[in-house]
Design a protein around this motif. Structure first.
Motif, PDB file in Angstrom:
ATOM      1  N   LEU A  93       5.052   8.750  22.087  1.00  0.00           N
ATOM      2  CA  LEU A  93       5.356   7.880  20.952  1.00  0.00           C
ATOM      3  C   LEU A  93       4.576   8.290  19.705  1.00  0.00           C
ATOM      4  O   LEU A  93       5.109   8.261  18.592  1.00  0.00           O
ATOM      5  CB  LEU A  93       5.035   6.428  21.316  1.00  0.00           C
ATOM      6  CG  LEU A  93       5.346   5.363  20.260  1.00  0.00           C
ATOM      7  CD1 LEU A  93       6.828   5.339  19.935  1.00  0.00           C
ATOM      8  CD2 LEU A  93       4.869   3.992  20.745  1.00  0.00           C
ATOM      9  N   THR A  94       3.333   8.710  19.893  1.00  0.00           N
ATOM     10  CA  THR A  94       2.523   9.151  18.754  1.00  0.00           C
ATOM     11  C   THR A  94       3.192  10.309  18.027  1.00  0.00           C
ATOM     12  O   THR A  94       3.267  10.337  16.794  1.00  0.00           O
ATOM     13  CB  THR A  94       1.113   9.571  19.221  1.00  0.00           C
ATOM     14  OG1 THR A  94       0.486   8.472  19.882  1.00  0.00           O
ATOM     15  CG2 THR A  94       0.252   9.997  18.034  1.00  0.00           C
ATOM     16  N   GLU A  95       3.706  11.270  18.788  1.00  0.00           N
ATOM     17  CA  GLU A  95       4.364  12.420  18.161  1.00  0.00           C
ATOM     18  C   GLU A  95       5.693  12.027  17.519  1.00  0.00           C
ATOM     19  O   GLU A  95       6.023  12.492  16.417  1.00  0.00           O
ATOM     20  CB  GLU A  95       4.573  13.529  19.190  1.00  0.00           C
ATOM     21  CG  GLU A  95       5.380  14.718  18.685  1.00  0.00           C
ATOM     22  CD  GLU A  95       4.792  15.413  17.453  1.00  0.00           C
ATOM     23  OE1 GLU A  95       5.535  16.177  16.800  1.00  0.00           O
ATOM     24  OE2 GLU A  95       3.589  15.196  17.139  1.00  0.00           O
ATOM     25  N   ILE A  96       6.460  11.168  18.179  1.00  0.00           N
ATOM     26  CA  ILE A  96       7.714  10.694  17.586  1.00  0.00           C
ATOM     27  C   ILE A  96       7.450   9.996  16.255  1.00  0.00           C
ATOM     28  O   ILE A  96       8.146  10.239  15.251  1.00  0.00           O
ATOM     29  CB  ILE A  96       8.440   9.737  18.553  1.00  0.00           C
ATOM     30  CG1 ILE A  96       8.926  10.475  19.801  1.00  0.00           C
ATOM     31  CG2 ILE A  96       9.604   9.029  17.853  1.00  0.00           C
ATOM     32  CD1 ILE A  96       9.959  11.549  19.537  1.00  0.00           C
ATOM     33  N   ILE A 128      -1.096   9.240  11.589  1.00  0.00           N
ATOM     34  CA  ILE A 128      -1.134   8.577  12.898  1.00  0.00           C
ATOM     35  C   ILE A 128      -2.032   9.363  13.830  1.00  0.00           C
ATOM     36  O   ILE A 128      -1.998  10.597  13.851  1.00  0.00           O
ATOM     37  CB  ILE A 128       0.274   8.397  13.487  1.00  0.00           C
ATOM     38  CG1 ILE A 128       0.214   7.563  14.776  1.00  0.00           C
ATOM     39  CG2 ILE A 128       0.977   9.733  13.714  1.00  0.00           C
ATOM     40  CD1 ILE A 128       1.541   6.994  15.207  1.00  0.00           C
ATOM     41  N   THR A 129      -2.852   8.642  14.588  1.00  0.00           N
ATOM     42  CA  THR A 129      -3.831   9.261  15.480  1.00  0.00           C
ATOM     43  C   THR A 129      -3.829   8.551  16.818  1.00  0.00           C
ATOM     44  O   THR A 129      -3.857   7.318  16.881  1.00  0.00           O
ATOM     45  CB  THR A 129      -5.250   9.171  14.885  1.00  0.00           C
ATOM     46  OG1 THR A 129      -5.289   9.828  13.619  1.00  0.00           O
ATOM     47  CG2 THR A 129      -6.273   9.807  15.817  1.00  0.00           C
ATOM     48  N   SER A 130      -3.805   9.326  17.890  1.00  0.00           N
ATOM     49  CA  SER A 130      -3.992   8.797  19.240  1.00  0.00           C
ATOM     50  C   SER A 130      -5.426   9.083  19.670  1.00  0.00           C
ATOM     51  O   SER A 130      -5.869  10.239  19.627  1.00  0.00           O
ATOM     52  CB  SER A 130      -3.008   9.466  20.208  1.00  0.00           C
ATOM     53  OG  SER A 130      -3.384   9.247  21.550  1.00  0.00           O
ATOM     54  N   ILE A 176      -6.059  13.899  12.253  1.00  0.00           N
ATOM     55  CA  ILE A 176      -6.445  14.095  13.648  1.00  0.00           C
ATOM     56  C   ILE A 176      -5.350  13.468  14.492  1.00  0.00           C
ATOM     57  O   ILE A 176      -5.216  12.250  14.553  1.00  0.00           O
ATOM     58  CB  ILE A 176      -7.815  13.457  13.947  1.00  0.00           C
ATOM     59  CG1 ILE A 176      -8.893  14.119  13.090  1.00  0.00           C
ATOM     60  CG2 ILE A 176      -8.146  13.592  15.437  1.00  0.00           C
ATOM     61  CD1 ILE A 176     -10.249  13.463  13.208  1.00  0.00           C
ATOM     62  N   HIS A 177      -4.569  14.305  15.119  1.00  0.00           N
ATOM     63  CA  HIS A 177      -3.402  13.800  15.848  1.00  0.00           C
ATOM     64  C   HIS A 177      -3.790  13.238  17.208  1.00  0.00           C
ATOM     65  O   HIS A 177      -3.280  12.201  17.631  1.00  0.00           O
ATOM     66  CB  HIS A 177      -2.377  14.926  16.029  1.00  0.00           C
ATOM     67  CG  HIS A 177      -1.102  14.463  16.671  1.00  0.00           C
ATOM     68  ND1 HIS A 177      -0.254  13.562  16.071  1.00  0.00           N
ATOM     69  CD2 HIS A 177      -0.546  14.768  17.876  1.00  0.00           C
ATOM     70  CE1 HIS A 177       0.787  13.343  16.869  1.00  0.00           C
ATOM     71  NE2 HIS A 177       0.632  14.054  17.963  1.00  0.00           N
TER      72      HIS A 177
END
Length: 250
Positions: A173-176, A190-192, A238-239
């Motif tokens: 979901l983070t990448e989407i 957005i960062t996980s 920072i992904h």
């Protein structure tokens, strides 16, 4: 953190553990913070424990993030009352002591997915739409993920059941969401953040025994990491940040 002074951060699951630590850290650093949780009395206790200047910038709101309508109403209140959220810390999450192959666990399975996956989806959507309406181009969404969102270690004492799949969903979901943010032409990040074992009450809430002798992180360690991620320069995202206690076995 200067660019975030007096701007609004929303923290879900704010009544304890990582969520509480994030609230305390962000409000101490000058942000206006809205703590969301089902236990409003506990949020009020946190507010009462803060220094007066910080308590004035700490707002509480009862919200079950698995309830889409409650999330919509909460973010509408934030828009009306505080002008909208610029930072979102998606921290709310639950575990349950179940086995997926057993009968009678359907409610627990659904609850894990509703909070851990759909709750993040509803909150992120409402916050991002608010950013778009307000033409705010530099928001930041942080999702508290887990190392079990990347690997599934074999644990002798209990099953990771639907918790690990829910966190794997968060990784995707983070990448989407990153891709969707880019397609919208925004600079919102957005960062996980994926911790290993953290010493929080999630074990008690999930009816799991707290691991004995296992290396663990503190909630404050994760709050420090969140602050680190949101204060990066505008060109730095920072992904994914994985944090493990020294000596963790997996």
């Amino acid at each position: 953190m200067n660019r975030w002074l007096n701007r609004v951060a929303v923290v879900t699951g704010a009544s304890a553990g990582i969520g509480e630590a994030c609230c305390r850290d962000l409000v101490a650093k000058g942000m206006v913070v809205v703590g969301l949780a089902r236990r409003e009395k506990v949020l009020q206790d946190i507010k009462s424990s803060l220094p007066a200047d910080q308590a004035a910038r700490f707002h509480t709101r009862p919200c079950d993030v698995s309830n889409e309508q409650q999330v919509k109403e909460t973010f509408a209140w934030i828009d009306r009352t505080l002008g909208g959220a610029d930072v979102l810390i998606n921290n709310a999450g639950i575990v349950r002591k179940i086995n997926l192959t057993d009968e009678g666990n359907s409610d627990d399975v659904r609850a894990i997915l509703d909070v851990n996956v759909l709750g993040v989806t509803w909150c992120t959507r409402q916050m991002f739409q608010s950013l778009q309406r307000r033409k705010v181009n530099d928001g930041h969404v942080v999702i508290i993920n887990s190392v079990v969102g990347h690997i599934v270690p074999a644990v002798e004492d209990f099953s990771l059941n639907m918790y690990a799949p829910s966190k794997h969903a968060i990784t995707a979901l983070t990448e989407i969401l990153r891709q969707e943010f880019n397609k919208k032409g925004t600079k919102t990040k957005i960062t996980s953040v994926s911790p290993g074992v953290v010493d929080t009450e999630i074990f008690e809430a999930g009816s799991w025994d707290q691991p004995s002798g296992m290396p663990m992180l503190r909630s404050a360690d994760i709050a420090d990491a969140v602050t680190y991620c949101i204060q990066t320069p505008p060109n730095v995202q920072i992904h994914e940040l994985i944090i493990k206690p020294v000596g963790e076995a997996f």
